[in-house]
Write a protein that holds these residues in place. Structure first.
Motif, PDB file in Angstrom:
ATOM      1  N   GLY A 294      -4.477   6.002 -12.082  1.00 31.01           N
ATOM      2  CA  GLY A 294      -3.886   7.687 -11.573  1.00 31.01           C
ATOM      3  C   GLY A 294      -3.298   6.981 -10.313  1.00 31.01           C
ATOM      4  O   GLY A 294      -3.146   5.974  -9.138  1.00 31.01           O
ATOM      5  N   CYS A 295      -1.956   8.173  -9.705  1.00 31.94           N
ATOM      6  CA  CYS A 295      -1.057   7.649  -8.773  1.00 31.94           C
ATOM      7  C   CYS A 295      -1.176   8.713  -7.904  1.00 31.94           C
ATOM      8  O   CYS A 295      -0.938  10.379  -8.265  1.00 31.94           O
ATOM      9  CB  CYS A 295      -0.502   6.657  -8.995  1.00 31.94           C
ATOM     10  N   ASN A 296      -0.908   9.255  -6.908  1.00 30.49           N
ATOM     11  CA  ASN A 296      -0.111  10.400  -5.870  1.00 30.49           C
ATOM     12  C   ASN A 296       1.512  10.503  -6.525  1.00 30.49           C
ATOM     13  O   ASN A 296       2.147   9.735  -6.874  1.00 30.49           O
ATOM     14  CB  ASN A 296       0.400  10.254  -4.223  1.00 30.49           C
ATOM     15  N   ARG A 297       1.404  12.366  -6.288  1.00 33.69           N
ATOM     16  CA  ARG A 297       3.144  12.265  -7.170  1.00 33.69           C
ATOM     17  C   ARG A 297       3.712  11.590  -6.185  1.00 33.69           C
ATOM     18  O   ARG A 297       4.292  11.032  -4.973  1.00 33.69           O
ATOM     19  CB  ARG A 297       3.173  13.646  -6.553  1.00 33.69           C
TER      20      ARG A 297
ATOM     21  N   THR B  26      -3.416   8.026 -18.365  1.00 33.57           N
ATOM     22  CA  THR B  26      -3.091   8.810 -17.223  1.00 33.57           C
ATOM     23  C   THR B  26      -3.583   9.821 -17.561  1.00 33.57           C
ATOM     24  O   THR B  26      -4.240  10.159 -18.682  1.00 33.57           O
ATOM     25  CB  THR B  26      -2.397   8.204 -15.945  1.00 33.57           C
TER      26      THR B  26
ATOM     27  N   LYS C 198       0.193  13.526 -15.163  1.00 33.15           N
ATOM     28  CA  LYS C 198       0.794  12.576 -14.575  1.00 33.15           C
ATOM     29  C   LYS C 198       1.902  11.950 -15.565  1.00 33.15           C
ATOM     30  O   LYS C 198       2.307  11.276 -15.965  1.00 33.15           O
ATOM     31  CB  LYS C 198       0.281  11.659 -14.063  1.00 33.15           C
TER      32      LYS C 198
ATOM     33  N   GLU D 105       5.648  11.580 -14.662  1.00 37.35           N
ATOM     34  CA  GLU D 105       4.938  10.811 -13.572  1.00 37.35           C
ATOM     35  C   GLU D 105       6.129   9.822 -13.031  1.00 37.35           C
ATOM     36  O   GLU D 105       5.964   8.798 -14.173  1.00 37.35           O
ATOM     37  CB  GLU D 105       3.676   9.906 -12.487  1.00 37.35           C
TER      38      GLU D 105
ATOM     39  N   TYR E  48      -1.224  10.388 -22.377  1.00 33.55           N
ATOM     40  CA  TYR E  48      -2.397  10.686 -20.787  1.00 33.55           C
ATOM     41  C   TYR E  48      -3.119  11.752 -22.130  1.00 33.55           C
ATOM     42  O   TYR E  48      -3.079  12.020 -23.417  1.00 33.55           O
ATOM     43  CB  TYR E  48      -1.360  11.976 -20.594  1.00 33.55           C
TER      44      TYR E  48
ATOM     45  N   THR F 229      -7.473  18.266 -10.169  1.00 35.83           N
ATOM     46  CA  THR F 229      -7.001  17.500 -11.848  1.00 35.83           C
ATOM     47  C   THR F 229      -8.086  18.510 -12.733  1.00 35.83           C
ATOM     48  O   THR F 229      -7.515  18.482 -14.038  1.00 35.83           O
ATOM     49  CB  THR F 229      -7.169  16.942 -11.662  1.00 35.83           C
TER      50      THR F 229
END
Length: 380
Positions: free
Chosen positions: A264-267, A297, A301, A304, A320, A342
Motif C-alpha cells: 500500500g502507498c500514499n497517492r 494491492t 491503487k 498508481e 489488485y 479505502t
C-alpha cells in the motif's frame, strides 16, 4: 503475384520479409516444397518460404512468400526474426549457409533440418535454449518423421541444466550463468550432483524413467554440503549464507517465482521510493529480488504510477483486489483509519495473503516512508 511478394535475394542486401508467425519453414526442392506446404496446413504459427519456380498459384491466399536467388542470402533476415527455423534442406548445406549468421545459444533461433524424403527431423541448433529439441519432436510427429536429438541430457534422460525449471518461469541467478557449462558436464558425466529445493514447483522431473542415481535430492543445504557433491542445483528464493555458498563453486542457483509482495502507498509515491522499500525489505529478509512473482494491492491503487512502473521494470504481475475481497482475509492488525479511506481494514497484508494463499507471511507488515509492505512465499 505482386512484386512485393517476390523476394529477390542479392549479395550484400538483407531481404525484406513479412513475418507473421513465430517459425519459418523453408524449402528449396520439389519434394521439400510438397512436405512444407502440408506442414503449413497443420502448423499455423509459421511462415513458409520457397523458391519461385515451384509456385502453385495459391501463394497469395495462403500467405506463402516466394524468393529467387540463393537461399543462403535469406538467413540474415530469418535468424533475428523467428524463434525457430524448419528447413527442408540437407544438413551439410545448412551448416555452411548459417555459419556466418551464428551468434550464441542465448539468441540464435532453434534450427530443425528435415531430409528430402521426410524420414528424419534433426535438431541441429539451439536444442535447449532455442527450443529446437521440442520443435523437432513436434514437427516429426506432424510429418511422420523420426526425431533425431543428440543433446546429451535428452539422450540420457536427465536434467538439462540450462533449461531446468524454465517451463515454470524459473531463472538462474545471474552469478550462476558461468557455471552452467561445468555443472552440465557433471550431470551428463554422472558425477555426484546434489539437488536442494526450498521453494518453487516440485513436479520438475520430465522423463518417464527414474532419476539417475548420480542425482541426489537433499532436504537441506547443510546435508548437501556434508555429502560433498561434485556439483549442485539449488532451487531457492533465499540469498545463501557464506557457508552455503560453498555449493556454488560448481553449482547453479535457480530462482523460482515464489515471492509475493503486498503493498500500500500514499497517492503519488515515486517508483524510486517504492523500489527502494522493496529492495531493502528483501535484503533484510535475505530474499532474492529475482524470485518475486507478483505485487498485490487494493483496487484504488490500480492506476498508481509508481507501482505500475516498478512492476513493468521487473516484469512482475500487478494484482489488485476490491475492499470486499481484502476484508475476507484474516489480518493481524485491522485498522479503522485505513477502512475510513479505502473501505478495507488493511491493504498490504490481506492482498499478500489473498494472492499467496499463506495464512502466515514471511513479513506480516512493515511501514516505511510512504509505503507499507508485506512479504509472502508461495507454498510456505
Amino acid at each position: 503475384m505482386s512484386d512485393q511478394q517476390l523476394i529477390e535475394l542479392t549479395e550484400g542486401v538483407v531481404p525484406a520479409i513479412t513475418q507473421q508467425g513465430r517459425y519459418a519453414i523453408v524449402a528449396i526442392t520439389k519434394h521439400g516444397v510438397e512436405m512444407a506446404r502440408r506442414l503449413l496446413h497443420t502448423f499455423p504459427d509459421a511462415d513458409l518460404y520457397y523458391m519461385s519456380k515451384f509456385a502453385r498459384g495459391d501463394e497469395d491466399t495462403r500467405g506463402i512468400q516466394l524468393f529467387t536467388g540463393s537461399v543462403r542470402l535469406l538467413f540474415p533476415a530469418l535468424f533475428p526474426a523467428y524463434d525457430g527455423l524448419i528447413l527442408f534442406i540437407s544438413l551439410g548445406a545448412v551448416v555452411r549457409m548459417i555459419a556466418p549468421v551464428l551468434k550464441d545459444k542465448k539468441t540464435d533461433p532453434g534450427v530443425v533440418v528435415i531430409d528430402d524424403r521426410g524420414e528424419h527431423a534433426i535438431s541441429m541448433l539451439s536444442g535447449h535454449l532455442g527450443g529446437a529439441n521440442e520443435l523437432t519432436r513436434e514437427v516429426a510427429a506432424l510429418i511422420g518423421a523420426k526425431p533425431v536429438i543428440t543433446t546429451a541430457s535428452d539422450v540420457q534422460k536427465t536434467i538439462p541444466v540450462d533449461l531446468f525449471g524454465r517451463r515454470f518461469g524459473w531463472t538462474w541467478d545471474p552469478e550462476s550463468e558461468k557455471k552452467l557449462t561445468p555443472v552440465s558436464a557433471s550431470v551428463v558425466n554422472e558425477e555426484h550432483v546434489a539437488i536442494v529445493q526450498e521453494s518453487g514447483e516440485t513436479d520438475w522431473w520430465m522423463h518417464d524413467t527414474p532419476m539417475p542415481p548420480s542425482l541426489h535430492v537433499y532436504p537441506t543445504m547443510t546435508e548437501a554440503l556434508a555429502n560433498q557433491p561434485n556439483a549442485a542445483l539449488l532451487i531457492t528464493h533465499r540469498l545463501l549464507s557464506s557457508e552455503e555458498e560453498a555449493l556454488t563453486v560448481n553449482g547453479v542457483i535457480y530462482r523460482p517465482k515464489s515471492i509475493v509482495l503486498g503493498m500500500g502507498c500514499n497517492r503519488g509515491t515515486s517508483a524510486e521510493e517504492i523500489e527502494q522499500v522493496i529492495t531493502e525489505t528483501l535484503e533484510e529478509r535475505k530474499f532474492s529480488l529475482h524470485s518475486v512473482k507478483a505485487l498485490c494491492t487494493i483496487e484504488l491503487k490500480k492506476d498508481e504510477q509508481g507501482l505500475l512502473d516498478v512492476c513493468n521494470k521487473y516484469g512482475w504481475e500487478f494484482v489488485y483486489y476490491t475492499p470486499e475481497q481484502l476484508n475476507e482475509m484474516n489480518i493481524t492488525e485491522p485498522s479503522d483509519t485505513v477502512y475510513k479511506y479505502t473501505g478495507a481494514y488493511g491493504v498490504s497484508e490481506p492482498a499478500c495473503k489473498r494472492y499467496s494463499g499463506c495464512q502466515t507471511l514471511a513479513l506480516t507488515k512493515k511501514k516505511s516512508g510512504n509505503a507499507t509492505i508485506s512479504v509472502g512465499v508461495l507454498g510456505q
